[in-house]
Design an enzyme around this catalytic site. Structure first.
Site, PDB file in Angstrom:
ATOM      1  N   LYS C  75       0.858  -1.186   0.000  1.00  0.00           N
ATOM      2  CA  LYS C  75       0.000   0.000   0.000  1.00  0.00           C
ATOM      3  C   LYS C  75       0.895   1.236   0.000  1.00  0.00           C
ATOM      4  O   LYS C  75       1.918   1.281   0.696  1.00  0.00           O
ATOM      5  CB  LYS C  75      -0.881  -0.021   1.252  1.00  0.00           C
ATOM      6  CG  LYS C  75      -1.972   1.046   1.284  1.00  0.00           C
ATOM      7  CD  LYS C  75      -2.875   0.860   2.513  1.00  0.00           C
ATOM      8  CE  LYS C  75      -4.018   1.862   2.565  1.00  0.00           C
ATOM      9  NZ  LYS C  75      -4.893   1.650   3.750  1.00  0.00           N
ATOM     10  N   SER C 150      -9.830   1.604   2.591  1.00  0.00           N
ATOM     11  CA  SER C 150      -8.946   2.394   1.762  1.00  0.00           C
ATOM     12  C   SER C 150      -7.849   1.601   1.048  1.00  0.00           C
ATOM     13  O   SER C 150      -7.245   2.114   0.099  1.00  0.00           O
ATOM     14  CB  SER C 150      -8.278   3.456   2.639  1.00  0.00           C
ATOM     15  OG  SER C 150      -7.419   2.847   3.590  1.00  0.00           O
ATOM     16  N   SER C 174     -10.055  -0.795   6.821  1.00  0.00           N
ATOM     17  CA  SER C 174      -9.448  -0.544   5.518  1.00  0.00           C
ATOM     18  C   SER C 174      -8.722  -1.733   4.895  1.00  0.00           C
ATOM     19  O   SER C 174      -8.327  -1.669   3.735  1.00  0.00           O
ATOM     20  CB  SER C 174      -8.480   0.637   5.609  1.00  0.00           C
ATOM     21  OG  SER C 174      -9.179   1.851   5.505  1.00  0.00           O
TER      22      SER C 174
END
Ligand SMILES: [Mg+2]
Ligand SMILES: [Zn+2]
Lengths: 102, 486, 474
Positions: C75, C150, C174
């Site tokens: 990420k 996210s 997330s």
């Protein structure tokens, strides 16, 4: 106004934007006043709870005394540090003049 | 300031840089004077993703300070974030202790009065901003440059109670605090270099009233002298304002050393909403019994006790004892000299230290460790005077030479042939020679009034000393002259 | 399918080269990345060099480690030395950190091959990966839909086969919510189990890094590599965690599992999702567990408390993006103006919304009513969970109330978007562990995730339950 029950105003939003250093347009202020009101309205259930006997949890871990020895570790290379700077001068970070030394 | 019917109420906030090897939350060196931005890492630069880890030595230093001044150490203290934007602060929040500081309720005795210390807490220092253009003044500058070497240096903020009443007392409080911190080895406490910074909260009230007046915070004093001047100025300013029927405004004022006045600063309304909340990247500090005991054991003799001991053991004055203890290393130097002493009194050692040695340090700006004179050299000098080998006046010259270049007092005395002539036979011969060569003066002495006698005797003494190249023992010479002129 | 486990075993044994494995994945990226947009940056050259280094180690007789030759997607809020780390924000565009996050170091030290940096909602604020300055990521199962967020880029990368493993961060769901929407496994470990050093902070007391994988075994493999104490993170647990791999298939016989009333019946839970959770419960019973309903009453306040605490911490964490030291600067005559313009241009609308909300919740006069209250609610939730864990070894709930929704469906309604996290948030507030495991399909044949929750540091139990569900999912 400390119980969080009064609705948030445009002036509140402008004040908060100053604290948060955000240059908002009028349209943004308008929109955020509505958005914040909606979220705070949803949070009213929490604000209304009587939790006097309940201690706050600042942190989920019950740790204490996480300490580091006073031993020097390598610092970063200055060229690498300043390469990231929007503006650097004379080994330092350059900023526009500071008007509000509060 | 009670003469005008008012008294001042003063509280002091001292920020002291702790003399650790590394910063508060990272391993960068805590070192003054390095090239800009060379002592920085992801943590003290506040780079995204970096996290603080507390320096163990900082906790130890705080606990040592607590043991020295009788603070209470709560079971747990926590760090908080103080949020405000400023370019010298890498994260745009300062990690500081707010609601639960590491130390509370201490006190320090200053000239027989106990000044309360409300709290002492730990926090990180900011970077250093240099204002370019406009004479270096923040308001007129064209732009500023930031060096983050100082960012994250550990500070202890020491907040006194409003127990102080005069500028003089404020100076004495700071001076005593410095002495303690220095003795503990936790800070260099140099106001000029900024390792100790003191802000003052000053208000005035009519004598006899209990309620506090509106307080004003004064900043930017960088010596004990300017602290005293700033407080005196502010007290006078506030009294004059009240007398003129004005209201005191709660504000922050900056001391200007050049014009000797405090100046109000316009601050934006509502700009001081710091939105404190517990620092989620750190866990509470809960000093164990072991940590507290180790800190207490590390407390050395404090300045007040040491002064009392010097007065009692060496017979020096309270004022001299203060000089000895306040000046870096001076009392240790004197003590080493006293230890090395074979002939002479400790008090003489102390007198040389507070007199000629101090004068030399002040003149040259040197610190005691770099003096060419070792403590046993001073002991030797005192011994030479005590033995009558040289006079006090000669000793002053000998000491001056020993302070300039590495040599020994005995060696200087030998090289210059300074040994005093104390042989009575040799001195008597010289006296007789001088009297014979100055028969007129002897006659005038004998027939003259008191004034003439005094004058002629001085002349004859001078001639004797001249003949002895200044090395005659003055006591013995005086006795011989008295005997021959009787 | 345990792709990562098999790859590592084959590479370590010299049966496959890391380079071959990588090329196969790069080919898949080439084929589909333009429609999925899982990555902000594909590190093809760097990954080839890393894969070759792994192969050289194997050739020399050395063991590259448990992730030997496994491509891993990161990420883009995990710091990578010398490699842009953007948090999908304009304010950090172009910034190259001078250091690696601890998890990145551990992945590399274990022989993992970093394939690229994945897209996210800006600063991890969102539940759809639409709040990215670089455009949305699309769900590989149906590119008209969001992947969740996210960590949508990481979830999509694993679901699309771009990488067998990915790392994400989970502040309120997330990792778990996008895992559910993309049909992958996603794990939010116990707070403190994985070092946060080098994870760009959103809400420090809630953030935790965790794995995405195509299987439970693969998730265990990656979590075993990244978990464990780190002296650079004061909030990292000093306890060395037990390895998850060995007990994975010990089964669930005798385990007591609770079905959380308040979350199964939460606002907006789709019937198909509720069905999937029921079937999961039945599957666990069939495997020898006992399943009962349990009430955890205070979780109903979780969403409100979260949307006070997380923005408050974020408002402070994001103050440092001020145009002084790194990243974007928009000029102004004085510092305050420069700061404010930089932040106005650099941050997207959702980030501004949260900064404003958090600043307000902390400001003078409101702290007690909002932030203070929310922290007390946190205590209530933790107490309620503690009571539940006296009776149960693990709890079960939906991960997301819905399956993947179309792009834009909730973009104009922050509250509707926030409701996506209603089932995942309570775990972050309590600091416990939870994971999402794919369990069948819901509306339009889209994947549904079931959430398994356990008490702090009970990951071994959680993984046994997850494994049992995986074995019975189809
Ligand atoms: Mg302070
Ligand atoms: Zn540092």
């Amino acid at each position: 106004m400390t119980d969080g029950s009064a609705p948030i105003t445009r002036a509140d939003v402008e004040h908060v934007a100053r604290l948060a250093r955000l240059a908002l347009t009028d349209a943004e202020v308008e929109r955020l006043t509505a958005d914040l009101a909606a979220v705070l309205d949803h949070a009213a259930d929490v604000a209304a709870l009587d939790l006097d006997g309940v201690p706050p949890t600042a942190h989920p871990l019950p740790l204490r005394n996480v300490l580091r020895d006073d031993a020097v570790r390598p610092s970063l290379d200055r060229d690498e540090v300043l390469a990231a700077a929007p503006v650097a001068e004379d080994g330092r970070f350059r900023v526009p003049r500071i008007l509000d030394p509060s | 300031m009670t003469t005008s019917g008012y008294e001042a109420v003063i509280g002091l906030e001292a920020h002291v840089e702790l003399a650790t090897a590394t910063k508060l939350f990272c391993g960068c060196p805590n070192e003054f004077g390095a090239a800009p931005n060379t002592h920085v890492c992801p943590v003290c630069l506040g780079l995204p993703g970096s996290l603080p880890v507390l320096n163990r030595a900082v906790v130890e230093y705080a606990l040592r300070f607590a043991a020295a001044l009788g603070f209470r150490v709560p079971d747990e203290s926590i760090f908080a974030r103080k949020n405000y934007f400023y370019p010298d602060m890498p994260k745009d929040y300062q990690i500081s202790q707010y609601e639960e500081p590491i130390l509370v309720d201490g006190s320090i005795e200053v000239d027989g009065v106990h000044i309360g210390i409300e709290r002492a807490h730990l926090e990180e220092d900011t970077g250093k901003t240099t204002h370019m253009g406009g004479g270096g003044r923040i308001h007129e500058a064209d732009y500023s440059l930031v060096d983050y070497n100082r960012a994250g240096v550990p500070l202890m903020e020491i907040v006194s109670r409003p127990d102080i009443r005069t500028a003089e007392q404020a100076r004495a409080y700071v001076s005593e605090l410095r002495g303690v911190l220095k003795a503990l080895g936790v800070s260099d406490v140099k106001m000029e270099e900024g390792s100790m910074r003191v802000d003052a909260n000053v208000s005035v009230r009519p004598v006899g009233t209990e309620a506090f007046g509106t307080k004003v915070e004064i900043k930017n004093m960088n010596s004990l002298r300017s602290l005293g001047r700033a407080i005196d100025f502010e007290i006078e300013r506030q009294i004059a304002a009240l007398e003129a029927g004005e209201r005191i405004v709660q504000e922050t004022r900056h001391w200007d050393e050049a014009d000797g006045r405090t100046h109000g600063m316009r601050t934006k309304e509502g700009s001081s909403d710091y939105r404190y909340f517990p620092e989620p990247d750190l866990v509470p500090v809960a000093p164990s019994g072991e940590m507290r005991a180790a800190a207490a054991a590390a407390v050395p003799e404090l300045p007040a006790a040491r002064r009392a001991r010097l007065v009692a053991d060496w017979g020096v004055s309270e004022a001299d004892a203060r000089v000895l203890v306040d000046v870096d290393g001076l009392a240790d130097f004197a003590a080493a000299a006293v230890d090395a002493l074979r002939d002479g009194a400790a008090r003489d050692v102390a007198n040389w230290c507070t007199g000629d040695v101090m004068a030399h340090l002040n003149e040259t700006g040197l610190s005691i460790e770099v003096l060419p004179l070792a403590p046993d050299g001073l002991a030797e000098l005192v011994g030479l005077v005590a033995a009558g080998t040289i006079s006090r006046n000669q000793a002053k010259d000998v000491l001056a030479e020993c302070l300039r270049a590495p040599t020994r007092p005995a060696q200087v005395v030998a090289e210059r042939g300074l040994e005093q002539v104390s042989d009575t036979g040799a001195l008597a011969a010289v006296v007789d020679e001088v009297l014979a060569a100055n028969a007129d003066a002897v006659a005038e002495y004998r027939s003259g009034d008191d004034k003439a006698k005094k004058k002629k005797r001085g002349f004859l003494m001078g001639e004797c000393m001249k003949a002895l190249r200044g090395q005659g023992n003055p006591q013995l010479l005086n006795a011989l002259l008295d005997e021959r002129l009787a | 399918m345990s792709a990562a486990t098999e790859i590592a075993a084959a590479v370590r044994a010299g049966r496959r080269t890391a380079r071959d494995v990588l090329e196969e994945h790069l080919a898949r990226i080439d084929a589909r990345e333009s429609e999925v947009h899982a990555f902000n940056l594909v590190l093809a050259d760097e990954a080839r060099a890393a894969a070759d280094a792994v192969d050289a180690l194997v050739a020399s007789g050395a063991d590259p480690g448990p992730l030997a030759g496994v491509p891993v997607a990161l990420k883009d809020n995990l710091c990578t030395r010398g490699v842009p780390t953007t948090c999908s924000s304009r304010i950090l565009a172009g910034w190259r950190p001078p250091y690696d996050a601890t998890v990145v170091q551990r992945v590399v030290a274990a022989g993992g091959v970093v394939a690229g940096k994945t897209n996210l909602d800006e600063f991890a604020m969102g539940s759809s990966t639409e709040n990215s300055a670089f455009g949305p990521t699309r769900n590989p199962r149906d590119v008209s839909r969001v992947p969740g967020g996210s960590s949508g880029g990481s979830a999509a990368a694993v679901a699309a086969g771009f990488a067998p493993l990915a790392l994400g961060s989970d502040t309120g769901g997330s990792i778990r919510q996008p895992a559910a929407l993309c049909g992958t496994v996603g794990v939010k470990p116990t707070y403190g189990a994985v070092s946060r050093y080098g994870l760009v902070a959103f809400a420090s007391s809630l953030d935790q890094i965790g794995p995405f994988a195509g299987s439970v075994a693969d998730a265990a493999l990656l979590l075993d590599v990244i978990a464990g104490p780190d002296p650079l993170d004061s909030t990292s647990s000093p306890r060395v965690p037990a390895a998850l791999g060995p007990g994975l298939r010990d089964g669930v016989a005798g385990l007591r599992v609770g079905l959380i009333d308040e979350l199964v019946d939460a606002e907006g839970v789709e019937p198909e999702v509720r069905d999937a959770v029921s079937r999961a419960a039945a599957a666990l019973e069939a495997a020898g567990a006992t399943v009962e309903r349990v009430s955890v009453p205070s979780v109903v306040y979780g969403l409100s408390a979260y949307y006070l605490i997380a923005p408050a911490e974020a408002s402070s964490n994001l103050a440092r993006y001020d145009g002084v030291r790194y990243g974007l600067r928009v000029d102004g005559d004085d510092v305050a103006t420069m700061n404010a313009r930089t932040r106005d241009v650099g941050f997207g609308p959702e980030v501004k919304r949260r900064i404003m909300l958090g600043t307000y919740a902390l400001s003078a006069g409101y702290y007690d009513a909002y932030y203070g209250k929310a922290q007390r609610v946190r205590t209530l939730i933790t107490r309620d969970f503690a009571r539940a864990y006296e009776r149960f070894d693990a709890l079960l709930s939906p991960t997301s109330p819905t399956v993947a929704f179309p792009l834009g469906a909730k973009a104009d309604n922050p509250l509707a978007m926030y409701l996506s996290d209603v089932c995942t948030i309570p775990t972050n507030l309590a600091g416990h562990a939870a994971a999402s495991v794919p369990f069948g399909t819901g509306r339009d044949g889209l994947p549904v995730g079931v959430q398994v929750l356990v008490d702090a540091e009970q990951e071994p139990t959680m993984f046994r339950v997850m494994q049992a569900l995986e074995e019975r999912a189809s």
